[in-house]
Design a protein around this motif. Structure first.
Motif, PDB file in Angstrom:
ATOM      1  N   GLU A 561       0.817  -1.205   0.000  1.00 22.02           N
ATOM      2  CA  GLU A 561       0.000   0.000   0.000  1.00 22.02           C
ATOM      3  C   GLU A 561       0.858   1.265   0.000  1.00 22.02           C
ATOM      4  OE1 GLU A 561      -3.039   0.373   2.852  1.00 22.02           O
ATOM      5  OE2 GLU A 561      -4.059  -1.503   2.319  1.00 22.02           O
ATOM      6  N   LEU A 562       2.079   1.170   0.483  1.00 20.66           N
ATOM      7  CA  LEU A 562       2.963   2.338   0.521  1.00 20.66           C
ATOM      8  C   LEU A 562       3.409   2.767  -0.869  1.00 20.66           C
ATOM      9  CD1 LEU A 562       5.262   1.315   3.525  1.00 20.66           C
ATOM     10  CD2 LEU A 562       3.280   2.853   3.580  1.00 20.66           C
ATOM     11  N   PHE A 563       3.296   1.873  -1.845  1.00 21.24           N
ATOM     12  CA  PHE A 563       3.821   2.156  -3.173  1.00 21.24           C
ATOM     13  C   PHE A 563       2.740   2.104  -4.244  1.00 21.24           C
ATOM     14  CE2 PHE A 563       7.302   0.576  -0.616  1.00 21.24           C
ATOM     15  CZ  PHE A 563       8.318   1.477  -0.886  1.00 21.24           C
ATOM     16  N   THR A 564       1.490   2.265  -3.847  1.00 19.05           N
ATOM     17  CA  THR A 564       0.408   2.202  -4.831  1.00 19.05           C
ATOM     18  C   THR A 564       0.316   3.494  -5.646  1.00 19.05           C
ATOM     19  OG1 THR A 564      -1.153   2.955  -3.140  1.00 19.05           O
ATOM     20  CG2 THR A 564      -0.956   0.567  -3.518  1.00 19.05           C
ATOM     21  N   ASP A 565       0.674   4.634  -5.055  1.00 21.95           N
ATOM     22  CA  ASP A 565       0.577   5.899  -5.771  1.00 21.95           C
ATOM     23  C   ASP A 565       1.925   6.218  -6.406  1.00 21.95           C
ATOM     24  OD1 ASP A 565      -0.136   8.306  -6.784  1.00 21.95           O
ATOM     25  OD2 ASP A 565      -0.836   9.173  -4.894  1.00 21.95           O
ATOM     26  N   SER A 566       1.923   6.438  -7.684  1.00 19.76           N
ATOM     27  CA  SER A 566       3.179   6.653  -8.408  1.00 19.76           C
ATOM     28  C   SER A 566       3.552   8.119  -8.535  1.00 19.76           C
ATOM     29  CB  SER A 566       3.050   6.053  -9.820  1.00 19.76           C
ATOM     30  OG  SER A 566       1.986   6.684 -10.519  1.00 19.76           O
ATOM     31  N   ILE A 567       2.806   9.027  -7.910  1.00 26.45           N
ATOM     32  CA  ILE A 567       3.040  10.467  -8.036  1.00 26.45           C
ATOM     33  C   ILE A 567       3.664  11.008  -6.765  1.00 26.45           C
ATOM     34  CG2 ILE A 567       1.909  12.703  -8.350  1.00 26.45           C
ATOM     35  CD1 ILE A 567      -0.224  11.188  -9.988  1.00 26.45           C
ATOM     36  N   LYS A 568       4.636  11.872  -6.925  1.00 23.08           N
ATOM     37  CA  LYS A 568       5.301  12.458  -5.766  1.00 23.08           C
ATOM     38  C   LYS A 568       4.312  13.257  -4.934  1.00 23.08           C
ATOM     39  CE  LYS A 568       9.797  12.673  -8.062  1.00 23.08           C
ATOM     40  NZ  LYS A 568      10.815  13.526  -8.696  1.00 23.08           N
ATOM     41  N   PRO A 569       4.370  13.139  -3.629  1.00 22.68           N
ATOM     42  CA  PRO A 569       3.347  13.747  -2.771  1.00 22.68           C
ATOM     43  C   PRO A 569       3.312  15.274  -2.815  1.00 22.68           C
ATOM     44  CG  PRO A 569       5.162  12.839  -1.462  1.00 22.68           C
ATOM     45  CD  PRO A 569       5.351  12.348  -2.864  1.00 22.68           C
ATOM     46  N   GLU A 570       4.445  15.934  -3.122  1.00 25.36           N
ATOM     47  CA  GLU A 570       4.452  17.400  -3.081  1.00 25.36           C
ATOM     48  C   GLU A 570       3.965  18.040  -4.386  1.00 25.36           C
ATOM     49  OE1 GLU A 570       8.485  16.341  -4.835  1.00 25.36           O
ATOM     50  OE2 GLU A 570       7.082  15.516  -3.347  1.00 25.36           O
ATOM     51  N   ARG A 571       3.662  17.225  -5.393  1.00 27.20           N
ATOM     52  CA  ARG A 571       3.261  17.760  -6.688  1.00 27.20           C
ATOM     53  C   ARG A 571       1.766  18.061  -6.705  1.00 27.20           C
ATOM     54  NH1 ARG A 571       7.843  17.255 -10.110  1.00 27.20           N
ATOM     55  NH2 ARG A 571       9.523  17.320  -8.575  1.00 27.20           N
ATOM     56  N   THR A 572       1.417  19.210  -7.302  1.00 29.85           N
ATOM     57  CA  THR A 572       0.033  19.663  -7.358  1.00 29.85           C
ATOM     58  C   THR A 572      -0.653  19.192  -8.631  1.00 29.85           C
ATOM     59  OG1 THR A 572       0.569  21.720  -8.516  1.00 29.85           O
ATOM     60  CG2 THR A 572       0.731  21.738  -6.093  1.00 29.85           C
ATOM     61  N   GLY A 573      -1.964  19.380  -8.662  1.00 31.40           N
ATOM     62  CA  GLY A 573      -2.699  19.053  -9.873  1.00 31.40           C
ATOM     63  C   GLY A 573      -2.227  19.863 -11.058  1.00 31.40           C
ATOM     64  N   GLU A 574      -1.834  21.119 -10.828  1.00 33.40           N
ATOM     65  CA  GLU A 574      -1.330  21.961 -11.911  1.00 33.40           C
ATOM     66  C   GLU A 574      -0.002  21.426 -12.441  1.00 33.40           C
ATOM     67  OE1 GLU A 574      -0.786  26.189 -10.984  1.00 33.40           O
ATOM     68  OE2 GLU A 574      -2.370  26.550 -12.453  1.00 33.40           O
ATOM     69  N   ASP A 575       0.852  20.921 -11.538  1.00 30.64           N
ATOM     70  CA  ASP A 575       2.098  20.288 -11.969  1.00 30.64           C
ATOM     71  C   ASP A 575       1.811  19.116 -12.901  1.00 30.64           C
ATOM     72  OD1 ASP A 575       3.714  21.978 -10.436  1.00 30.64           O
ATOM     73  OD2 ASP A 575       3.624  20.669  -8.691  1.00 30.64           O
ATOM     74  N   LEU A 576       0.876  18.283 -12.492  1.00 29.78           N
ATOM     75  CA  LEU A 576       0.521  17.105 -13.296  1.00 29.78           C
ATOM     76  C   LEU A 576      -0.065  17.522 -14.639  1.00 29.78           C
ATOM     77  CD1 LEU A 576      -1.104  14.903 -10.516  1.00 29.78           C
ATOM     78  CD2 LEU A 576       1.231  14.770 -11.395  1.00 29.78           C
ATOM     79  N   LEU A 577      -0.861  18.581 -14.625  1.00 29.29           N
ATOM     80  CA  LEU A 577      -1.495  19.038 -15.855  1.00 29.29           C
ATOM     81  C   LEU A 577      -0.452  19.421 -16.898  1.00 29.29           C
ATOM     82  CD1 LEU A 577      -4.014  19.879 -17.465  1.00 29.29           C
ATOM     83  CD2 LEU A 577      -3.803  22.143 -16.408  1.00 29.29           C
ATOM     84  N   PHE A 578       0.585  20.136 -16.487  1.00 23.80           N
ATOM     85  CA  PHE A 578       1.584  20.577 -17.460  1.00 23.80           C
ATOM     86  C   PHE A 578       2.406  19.419 -17.999  1.00 23.80           C
ATOM     87  CE2 PHE A 578       0.356  24.744 -16.253  1.00 23.80           C
ATOM     88  CZ  PHE A 578       0.751  25.575 -17.302  1.00 23.80           C
ATOM     89  N   GLN A 579       2.630  18.387 -17.191  1.00 17.98           N
ATOM     90  CA  GLN A 579       3.311  17.216 -17.731  1.00 17.98           C
ATOM     91  C   GLN A 579       2.411  16.489 -18.721  1.00 17.98           C
ATOM     92  OE1 GLN A 579       5.460  14.886 -14.924  1.00 17.98           O
ATOM     93  NE2 GLN A 579       6.347  13.593 -16.515  1.00 17.98           N
ATOM     94  N   VAL A 580       1.122  16.489 -18.473  1.00 18.57           N
ATOM     95  CA  VAL A 580       0.179  15.886 -19.418  1.00 18.57           C
ATOM     96  C   VAL A 580       0.162  16.672 -20.724  1.00 18.57           C
ATOM     97  CG1 VAL A 580      -2.269  15.480 -19.850  1.00 18.57           C
ATOM     98  CG2 VAL A 580      -1.269  14.787 -17.674  1.00 18.57           C
ATOM     99  N   LEU A 581       0.195  18.013 -20.637  1.00 25.51           N
ATOM    100  CA  LEU A 581       0.234  18.846 -21.847  1.00 25.51           C
ATOM    101  C   LEU A 581       1.462  18.498 -22.682  1.00 25.51           C
ATOM    102  CD1 LEU A 581      -0.776  22.364 -20.433  1.00 25.51           C
ATOM    103  CD2 LEU A 581      -2.205  20.820 -21.781  1.00 25.51           C
ATOM    104  N   LEU A 582       2.600  18.326 -22.013  1.00 26.49           N
ATOM    105  CA  LEU A 582       3.825  17.955 -22.726  1.00 26.49           C
ATOM    106  C   LEU A 582       3.697  16.588 -23.363  1.00 26.49           C
ATOM    107  CD1 LEU A 582       6.530  19.154 -20.160  1.00 26.49           C
ATOM    108  CD2 LEU A 582       6.105  20.136 -22.407  1.00 26.49           C
TER     109      LEU A 582
END
Length: 666
Positions: A561-582
């Protein structure tokens, strides 16, 4: 005090020096067994120098080669696990602007921009390190670990990019510079539109290498010329004192860019104003006006642009003109008598006859388009009006007082914070001359103080265009630069650090560029409020995805359960959005709206080009509502679905409600 070597002399090095004196062409650059830069001998060339016949050797071909070229190509092609993170607090008009300023290593930034801006950039301007022996260049070695790179370079920027001093004593002086610029040009070429232009400022140290490398990267016919820019009056060098630098031009495709590059002559307003004054003083006394104009033009040295129009010394009711050639291009073209309007006698005819048939010539005389001398003994001339010749081809020699751009930047900041900035007005005029217009995109990957980006705004202001820019600048630490700076450079660096500290900004070169744009945006708010003078700030950073440091077999059941989420905890939705745009190849300036749907944050990009929800809990109602809006693309956080069944159900909802939507998860 010098220290004794305490060992025997290096005879190999001494022998290489002796050979270099006899045969300088056989000396090349290389590295010794420990990786240190050194001079080396090209033995194939040495054999040829000592032979009376042609020596068999490697197949020859026309190319630019240097030690490290293959590694540089590898650096260009190597993928990186990085992203661009938005910095709204450092931006101006983040939600509405179509301009970008990226902080970070330009090689990494160019890699990240490949999909989103492939073939979309009309002009790329670069002002790279000039390789004077004192400049720092980027050390692109992705194969080394961070610790190894720090040991090798001894210096690193804020964002972890190593920079090394490229001393002229370095055995790889030219090779290191070429290895730095080569992968950047390779990636930049991909971003150029088919009619795109690459413009590079450079000095004499790497000028010839740049031209050779540019034609290799962009194609044999890519090089189309250069401007020799006289910008100095120094006289402190041996042999020839260099008082100029170069602005080199390449085009991606000559068939798409035919080179119809023209510019408006400089000084026209002053010339017209001067003739208006002559007219007020002398009325219709054209001869007196001619004498006054000749005296006026004598004021201007050859370096002044006005001097290039000094032959326009005559005036009539139609305007300012100069007497141009009226002779026929071929011997005996048109032969007839042309009477002088005052003496009534036939004028002296050009040796090759007249340029025009008699009927056309008489029309020109009636229209006042022929300049006659005081009597019939002089050959008449055509009248070429300045108003009809205000443009000219882009010229290869320019005189620019570099102090003017420095003074303007100093006035903007209130003190001198940057040495030798490029002239934004010169760059603006170059953009205009090569056809940058409309909504064209300009990219500067060595943004420095932001002059090339400022020039885009000046172009929009003067032409009414809506051109956009992307600036890239590494966060070079000014405190590190201060340690080696001397004289004026030390004072300027100190000023910059103090100013940025007072503003609460990091003391970096990138921040100087961003602060310049903020100040310009404030000025434009008053004189052109509808002009987009903002920028969306981004920063090169590590990927948003967690590093996978364990293999499945190394995990125990209670750790899963400690490794189920693959996204760094300090990253925001806006951070994720820009990587998706790229990842999806979408432009990074698309308008973004944030909506709350079923209690969850949903990003809507450009009216449905993309809808994204990175919430930890994706509900069926949320999925159905997004599908109902029929976006072109939709993306969710993989861990946001409670079960695999929920994820499959979401796919089914889109297949039923909005089958055209491309649905993905991260």
């Amino acid at each position: 005090m010098d220290k004794l070597l305490m060992h025997s002399p290096d005879l190999t090095e001494r022998n290489i020096d002796k050979i270099a004196q006899l045969f300088p062409t056989v000396i090349t650059e290389g590295r010794d067994d420990d990786g240190n830069p050194t001079n080396a001998i090209d033995f194939d060339l040495l054999r040829q120098e000592l032979s009376a016949h042609v020596i068999e050797g490697p197949q020859e071909r026309y190319q630019l080669d240097w030690p490290g070229k293959r590694e540089a190509l590898f650096a260009a092609n190597t993928p990186i696990a990085k992203t661009l993170r938005p910095v709204p607090e450092g931006s101006v008009g983040f939600d509405t602007t179509r301009n970008l300023f990226i902080e970070g290593d330009n090689l990494e930034a160019l890699k990240l921009l490949q999909e989103s801006y492939l073939g979309k950039v009309k002009l790329i301007y670069i002002d790279p390190p000039y390789n004077t022996g004192n400049d720092f260049i980027y050390a692109d070695t992705f194969a080394r670990t961070r610790d190894e790179e720090l040991k090798r370079s001894g210096q690193v920027s804020d964002d972890g990019v190593a920079m090394v001093s490229n001393s002229s004593a370095n055995g790889r002086f030219h090779s290191d510079w070429l290895s730095m610029i080569y992968p950047r040009l390779k990636l930049a070429r991909n971003l150029l539109s088919d009619d795109g232009v690459l413009v590079v400022s450079i000095d004499e140290n790497e000028h010839s290498n740049l031209v050779a490398l540019g034609t290799e990267v962009l194609g044999r016919d890519a090089y189309v010329g250069e401007i020799v820019l006289k910008n100095s009056s120094k006289n402190d060098q041996g042999y020839i004192s260099m008082q100029h630098e170069y602005i080199v031009f390449f085009v991606k495709n000559k068939s798409a860019n035919v080179g119809a590059w023209v510019e408006r002559k400089e000084g026209l307003e002053q010339i017209y104003a001067a003739f208006d004054g002559f007219r007020k003083t002398h009325g219709d006394d054209w001869i007196a006006i001619n004498k006054a104009a000749k005296e006026w033009f004598k004021r201007f040295p050859p370096s002044d642009p006005i001097s290039a129009s000094k032959h326009y010394t005559w005036m009539d009711l139609k305007g300012v003109y100069f007497p141009d050639n009226i002779s026929g291009p071929n011997d005996g073209q048109y032969v007839y008598e042309l009477l002088h309007p005052q003496t009534g006698k036939p004028c002296k005819m050009p040796s090759t006859g007249w340029r025009y048939p008699e009927v056309n010539m008489r029309e020109r005389v009636a229209q006042g388009r022929v300049h006659f001398g005081p009597d019939h003994t002089t050959v008449p001339n055509n009248k070429t009006y300045l108003a009809n010749t205000e443009t000219q081809s882009l010229t290869s020699i320019r005189y620019v007082d570099g102090r003017a751009a420095s003074k303007r930047l100093q006035t903007l900041f209130g003190e001198k914070v940057f040495t030798n900035p490029k002239d934004e007005y010169l760059l603006r005029d170059i953009y205009k001359a090569v056809g940058v217009s409309g909504e064209d995109l300009v990219l500067d990957m060595f943004a420095g103080s932001g002059a090339a980006l400022h020039a885009v705004l000046e172009l929009n202001l003067t032409t009414g265009s809506q051109c956009r820019f992307i600036g890239i600048q590494i966060a070079e630490d000014l405190n590190v630069s201060l340690k080696t700076a001397k004289g004026t450079a030390r004072k300027v660096t100190t000023n910059a650090i103090k100013l940025l500290n007072e503003l609460g900004k990091p003391a970096t070169v990138a921040e100087i560029g961003k602060q310049r744009l903020r100040l310009i945006a404030a000025q434009f708010q008053n004189k052109a409020p509808l002009l987009d003078a903002g920028f969306r700030a981004l920063k090169v950073d590590t990927t948003n995805m967690e590093d996978v440091l364990r293999v499945p077999d190394a995990l125990s059941q209670d750790e899963l359960e400690l490794f189920t989420d693959s996204i760094k905890p300090e990253r925001t939705g806006e951070d994720l959005l820009f990587q998706v745009l790229l990842d999806w190849g979408l432009e990074l300036t698309m308008p973004i709206e944030v909506e709350i749907v079923d209690g969850k944050e949903v990003f809507v990009v450009e009216n449905g080009a993309l809808s994204a929800c990175f919430d930890d809990e994706v509900t069926p109602a949320l999925v159905r509502e997004i599908a109902r809006r029929e976006p072109l693309r939709a993306v969710f956080r993989d861990s946001g679905f409670a079960t695999d069944a929920d994820r499959i159900n979401a796919e089914q909802v889109f297949a039923e409600v909005s089958p055209a939507t491309d649905v993905k998860a991260i």
